[in-house]
Design a protein around this motif. Structure first.
Motif, short mmCIF file in Angstrom:
data_model
loop_
_atom_site.label_atom_id
_atom_site.label_comp_id
_atom_site.label_asym_id
_atom_site.label_seq_id
_atom_site.Cartn_x
_atom_site.Cartn_y
_atom_site.Cartn_z
N LEU A 5 -19.68 23.20 -16.89
CA LEU A 5 -19.91 24.25 -16.65
C LEU A 5 -20.85 24.88 -15.55
O LEU A 5 -22.27 23.07 -15.21
CB LEU A 5 -20.79 24.91 -17.65
N ILE A 6 -20.98 25.48 -14.77
CA ILE A 6 -22.41 25.65 -13.76
C ILE A 6 -23.03 26.68 -13.75
O ILE A 6 -22.70 28.27 -14.28
CB ILE A 6 -21.86 25.60 -11.81
N LYS A 43 -20.57 18.43 -19.08
CA LYS A 43 -21.65 18.20 -18.34
C LYS A 43 -21.67 19.28 -17.64
O LYS A 43 -20.74 20.54 -18.14
CB LYS A 43 -20.44 16.82 -17.09
N ILE A 44 -23.22 19.69 -17.13
CA ILE A 44 -23.46 21.29 -16.55
C ILE A 44 -24.15 20.91 -15.95
O ILE A 44 -24.81 19.89 -14.77
CB ILE A 44 -24.18 21.64 -17.54
N LEU A 45 -23.32 21.86 -14.79
CA LEU A 45 -24.62 21.52 -13.14
C LEU A 45 -25.14 22.22 -13.06
O LEU A 45 -24.74 23.73 -13.09
CB LEU A 45 -23.59 21.81 -12.04
N ASP A 83 -31.22 21.57 -5.65
CA ASP A 83 -31.60 22.00 -5.75
C ASP A 83 -31.37 23.42 -4.03
O ASP A 83 -32.25 23.93 -3.22
CB ASP A 83 -33.09 22.20 -5.18
N ASN A 84 -30.69 23.56 -3.91
CA ASN A 84 -29.53 23.96 -2.70
C ASN A 84 -27.98 24.18 -2.98
O ASN A 84 -27.44 24.10 -3.95
CB ASN A 84 -29.49 23.63 -1.06
N GLY A 85 -27.33 25.10 -2.53
CA GLY A 85 -25.84 25.29 -2.63
C GLY A 85 -24.62 24.43 -1.50
O GLY A 85 -24.01 24.35 -2.16
N THR A 86 -25.72 24.13 -1.04
CA THR A 86 -25.23 23.74 0.24
C THR A 86 -24.20 21.99 -0.36
O THR A 86 -23.19 21.47 0.43
CB THR A 86 -25.69 22.97 1.33
N GLU A 87 -24.98 21.15 -1.83
CA GLU A 87 -24.21 20.24 -2.04
C GLU A 87 -22.76 20.21 -3.43
O GLU A 87 -22.48 19.61 -4.18
CB GLU A 87 -24.79 19.99 -2.61
N VAL A 88 -23.17 21.90 -3.48
CA VAL A 88 -22.15 22.36 -4.59
C VAL A 88 -20.72 21.15 -4.37
O VAL A 88 -20.41 20.64 -5.84
CB VAL A 88 -22.31 23.04 -4.98
N ASN A 119 -16.87 14.93 -6.81
CA ASN A 119 -17.49 13.59 -7.37
C ASN A 119 -17.49 13.27 -8.86
O ASN A 119 -17.28 12.49 -9.12
CB ASN A 119 -18.85 13.07 -6.36
N ASP A 120 -17.99 14.39 -9.42
CA ASP A 120 -18.47 14.72 -10.74
C ASP A 120 -18.49 15.90 -11.21
O ASP A 120 -19.40 16.56 -12.06
CB ASP A 120 -20.19 14.56 -11.01
#
Length: 122
Positions: free
Chosen positions: A49-50, A4-6, A33-38, A44-45
């Motif tokens: 790799l990010i 899984k890749i974010l 599309d933003n850093g607030t949910e990282v 949760n998942d």
């Protein structure tokens, strides 16, 4: 099991390109599309790799990276910073730094090779 890749970037075109390239390589790709949910997404998942852009529409990706690397729950996840600024090699050596760096515009084969390298090292 797919790795899984974010991918986090405020440019939807870049996210679409990254998603297309890496899914074609057999990865499961989630985009933000933003850093607030990282941190929520990591909790949760958990990604393997990010990929993280430096400029995130009002947020600094380097700060997001530091929060990932300073959190014991996510510090082991490899982070590749992506930026159009080519002078970020020095960031790789600072505390809370990403594991690697990719300059925009990037070659898709460089992206694929860097992702494979970081995932295999994790």
């Amino acid at each position: 099991m797919l790795k899984k890749i974010l991918a986090v970037d405020d440019d939807p075109d870049i996210l679409n390109i990254i998603k297309f390239i890496l899914e074609d390589e057999g990865y499961q790709v989630t985009t933000l599309d933003n850093g607030t949910e990282v941190q929520n997404l990591i909790a949760n998942d958990r990604p393997d790799l990010i990929l993280l852009d430096v400029m995130l529409g009002g947020m600094d990706g380097r700060e997001v990276c530091k929060s990932i690397k300073n959190d014991s729950n996510s510090s082991q996840i490899p982070v590749i910073m992506i930026s159009a600024s080519h002078n970020l090699q020095s960031v790789v050596k600072s505390p809370g730094a990403p594991d690697s760096f990719l300059a925009k515009p990037f070659d898709m084969y460089n992206l694929i090779d860097l992702v494979k390298l970081q995932i295999s090292a994790a």
